[in-house]
Design a protein around this motif. Structure first.
Motif, PDB file in Angstrom:
ATOM      1  N   SER A 186       0.896  -0.941   0.315  1.00  0.00           N
ATOM      2  CA  SER A 186       0.024   0.133  -0.148  1.00  0.00           C
ATOM      3  C   SER A 186       0.909   1.330  -0.432  1.00  0.00           C
ATOM      4  O   SER A 186       2.077   0.602   0.611  1.00  0.00           O
ATOM      5  CB  SER A 186      -0.992  -0.039   1.391  1.00  0.00           C
ATOM      6  OG  SER A 186      -0.496   0.286   2.054  1.00  0.00           O
ATOM      7  N   LEU A 187       0.426   1.708  -0.642  1.00  0.00           N
ATOM      8  CA  LEU A 187       0.775   3.300  -0.707  1.00  0.00           C
ATOM      9  C   LEU A 187       1.172   4.038   0.855  1.00  0.00           C
ATOM     10  O   LEU A 187       2.135   4.262   1.327  1.00  0.00           O
ATOM     11  CB  LEU A 187      -0.061   4.628  -1.656  1.00  0.00           C
ATOM     12  CG  LEU A 187       0.044   4.176  -2.873  1.00  0.00           C
ATOM     13  CD1 LEU A 187      -1.284   5.492  -2.911  1.00  0.00           C
ATOM     14  CD2 LEU A 187       1.314   4.433  -3.681  1.00  0.00           C
ATOM     15  N   TRP A 207       4.194   2.067   2.958  1.00  0.00           N
ATOM     16  CA  TRP A 207       5.105   2.241   2.199  1.00  0.00           C
ATOM     17  C   TRP A 207       6.591   1.916   2.727  1.00  0.00           C
ATOM     18  O   TRP A 207       7.975   1.342   2.483  1.00  0.00           O
ATOM     19  CB  TRP A 207       5.510   3.234   0.605  1.00  0.00           C
ATOM     20  CG  TRP A 207       6.513   2.484  -0.300  1.00  0.00           C
ATOM     21  CD1 TRP A 207       7.443   2.951  -0.201  1.00  0.00           C
ATOM     22  CD2 TRP A 207       6.348   1.017  -1.219  1.00  0.00           C
ATOM     23  NE1 TRP A 207       8.385   2.570  -1.714  1.00  0.00           N
ATOM     24  CE2 TRP A 207       7.369   1.171  -2.345  1.00  0.00           C
ATOM     25  CE3 TRP A 207       5.650   0.237  -1.549  1.00  0.00           C
ATOM     26  CZ2 TRP A 207       7.729   0.818  -3.024  1.00  0.00           C
ATOM     27  CZ3 TRP A 207       5.528  -0.147  -2.553  1.00  0.00           C
ATOM     28  CH2 TRP A 207       6.687  -0.733  -3.317  1.00  0.00           C
ATOM     29  N   ARG A 216       6.197   0.114  -7.289  1.00  0.00           N
ATOM     30  CA  ARG A 216       6.286   0.979  -6.472  1.00  0.00           C
ATOM     31  C   ARG A 216       3.908   0.903  -6.386  1.00  0.00           C
ATOM     32  O   ARG A 216       3.147   0.130  -8.189  1.00  0.00           O
ATOM     33  CB  ARG A 216       5.447   2.701  -6.826  1.00  0.00           C
ATOM     34  CG  ARG A 216       7.411   3.276  -5.646  1.00  0.00           C
ATOM     35  CD  ARG A 216       6.543   4.377  -5.480  1.00  0.00           C
ATOM     36  NE  ARG A 216       6.019   5.007  -4.538  1.00  0.00           N
ATOM     37  CZ  ARG A 216       6.193   5.059  -3.110  1.00  0.00           C
ATOM     38  NH1 ARG A 216       7.239   4.719  -2.816  1.00  0.00           N
ATOM     39  NH2 ARG A 216       5.356   5.861  -2.472  1.00  0.00           N
ATOM     40  N   ASP A 255       0.601   0.410  -7.356  1.00  0.00           N
ATOM     41  CA  ASP A 255      -0.218   1.701  -8.267  1.00  0.00           C
ATOM     42  C   ASP A 255      -1.808   2.277  -7.911  1.00  0.00           C
ATOM     43  O   ASP A 255      -2.464   1.755  -6.364  1.00  0.00           O
ATOM     44  CB  ASP A 255      -0.880   0.468  -9.940  1.00  0.00           C
ATOM     45  CG  ASP A 255      -2.179   1.551 -10.276  1.00  0.00           C
ATOM     46  OD1 ASP A 255      -2.300   2.596 -10.652  1.00  0.00           O
ATOM     47  OD2 ASP A 255      -2.572   0.911 -11.522  1.00  0.00           O
ATOM     48  N   PRO A 256      -2.031   3.906  -7.726  1.00  0.00           N
ATOM     49  CA  PRO A 256      -2.809   3.981  -6.446  1.00  0.00           C
ATOM     50  C   PRO A 256      -4.021   4.344  -7.116  1.00  0.00           C
ATOM     51  O   PRO A 256      -5.018   4.466  -6.636  1.00  0.00           O
ATOM     52  CB  PRO A 256      -2.502   5.783  -6.935  1.00  0.00           C
ATOM     53  CG  PRO A 256      -0.761   5.516  -7.568  1.00  0.00           C
ATOM     54  CD  PRO A 256      -0.748   4.446  -8.520  1.00  0.00           C
ATOM     55  N   GLU A 257      -4.354   3.310  -8.488  1.00  0.00           N
ATOM     56  CA  GLU A 257      -5.244   3.289  -8.661  1.00  0.00           C
ATOM     57  C   GLU A 257      -6.456   2.082  -7.997  1.00  0.00           C
ATOM     58  O   GLU A 257      -7.434   2.197  -7.950  1.00  0.00           O
ATOM     59  CB  GLU A 257      -5.640   3.553 -10.296  1.00  0.00           C
ATOM     60  CG  GLU A 257      -5.672   4.666 -11.479  1.00  0.00           C
ATOM     61  CD  GLU A 257      -5.388   3.843 -12.751  1.00  0.00           C
ATOM     62  OE1 GLU A 257      -6.256   2.839 -13.183  1.00  0.00           O
ATOM     63  OE2 GLU A 257      -5.772   4.903 -13.190  1.00  0.00           O
ATOM     64  N   PHE A 261      -6.211   2.017  -4.995  1.00  0.00           N
ATOM     65  CA  PHE A 261      -7.125   3.037  -3.572  1.00  0.00           C
ATOM     66  C   PHE A 261      -7.625   3.977  -3.949  1.00  0.00           C
ATOM     67  O   PHE A 261      -7.742   4.984  -4.875  1.00  0.00           O
ATOM     68  CB  PHE A 261      -5.489   2.748  -3.142  1.00  0.00           C
ATOM     69  CG  PHE A 261      -4.414   1.593  -2.585  1.00  0.00           C
ATOM     70  CD1 PHE A 261      -4.849   1.276  -1.648  1.00  0.00           C
ATOM     71  CD2 PHE A 261      -3.303   1.727  -3.810  1.00  0.00           C
ATOM     72  CE1 PHE A 261      -3.522   0.069  -1.508  1.00  0.00           C
ATOM     73  CE2 PHE A 261      -2.810   1.304  -3.402  1.00  0.00           C
ATOM     74  CZ  PHE A 261      -2.667  -0.397  -2.142  1.00  0.00           C
ATOM     75  N   GLY A 275      -5.131   6.714   0.923  1.00  0.00           N
ATOM     76  CA  GLY A 275      -3.622   4.874   0.082  1.00  0.00           C
ATOM     77  C   GLY A 275      -3.636   3.851   0.808  1.00  0.00           C
ATOM     78  O   GLY A 275      -2.475   3.476   0.768  1.00  0.00           O
TER      79      GLY A 275
END
Length: 203
Positions: free
Chosen positions: A122-123, A126, A165, A167-169, A171, A175
């Motif tokens: 997860s962002l 991280w 890293r 992918d923000p999409e 989450f 994040g």
């Protein structure tokens, strides 16, 4: 474990209100609990959502017998361990909790097929990514070496953008928790792995 009590009681009440016998138990932390379209995503597997927010893998093992009372599923899907690391536990402690959970499952259900979804990248967490990788390595190795009815479901790799890293999409804004696209990815990977493990009957 006392601070989970309200959610555990809600899950107990949910069991009493169900008008069907679930075939697939989804069990674990908020990544399971917040899967609002789980019933539709796995409608061919007759699922029930037994996630409880903030739960650790240790808590899942601790409350297993209580939450799974009166359930007789054909399979169990687990996601937990994310919060253990965030709370400061070492990956080896998570591996110990996993072993305890496998023991509880075996005591209640014998060699029922079980699926452990890898800890997600997860962002928001991280900064702990190396610990996440190590925990995944420990649990996947344990499954491969001694738990023949458990199956490793790798969602870590497909959630990375260009292998780097997350992918923000996948989450929502925090994040940490999954977006609808994230759950769609999990659904695809999990259905494929269950299909392979159980003779392609749930593709």
């Amino acid at each position: 474990m006392l601070w989970y009590e309200d959610e555990i009681q809600l899950l107990e009440m949910q069991r009493a209100s169900l008008n069907y016998q679930p075939e697939t138990v989804f069990y674990g932390s908020s990544s399971i609990r917040q899967w609002t379209e789980l019933a539709e995503d796995f409608k061919d597997m007759n699922p029930v959502n037994l996630g409880f927010g903030g739960s650790t893998l240790a808590a899942c093992a601790w409350f297993f017998e209580r939450i799974l009372t009166d359930y007789t599923p054909n399979r169990i899907v687990v996601y937990a361990g994310d919060n253990d690391l965030a709370d400061g536990r070492h990956p080896q402690e998570i591996a110990i909790s996993f072993e305890y959970l496998t023991k509880r499952v075996a005591e209640k259900y014998g060699s029922i097929p079980c699926y452990f979804i890898s800890l997600k990248p997860s962002l928001a967490r991280w900064g702990l990514i190396e610990q996440f990788k190590y925990a995944n390595e420990l649990i996947s190795a344990a499954i491969e070496s001694k738990h023949v009815n458990w199956h490793w479901v790798d969602i870590f790799t497909p959630m990375l953008a260009d292998g780097d890293r997350p992918d923000p999409e996948y989450f929502v804004a925090d994040g940490l928790h999954l977006s609808r696209k994230g759950y769609q990815l999990w659904t695809s990977v999990l259905k494929n792995d269950i299909g392979l493990a159980e003779g392609n009957i749930h593709r």
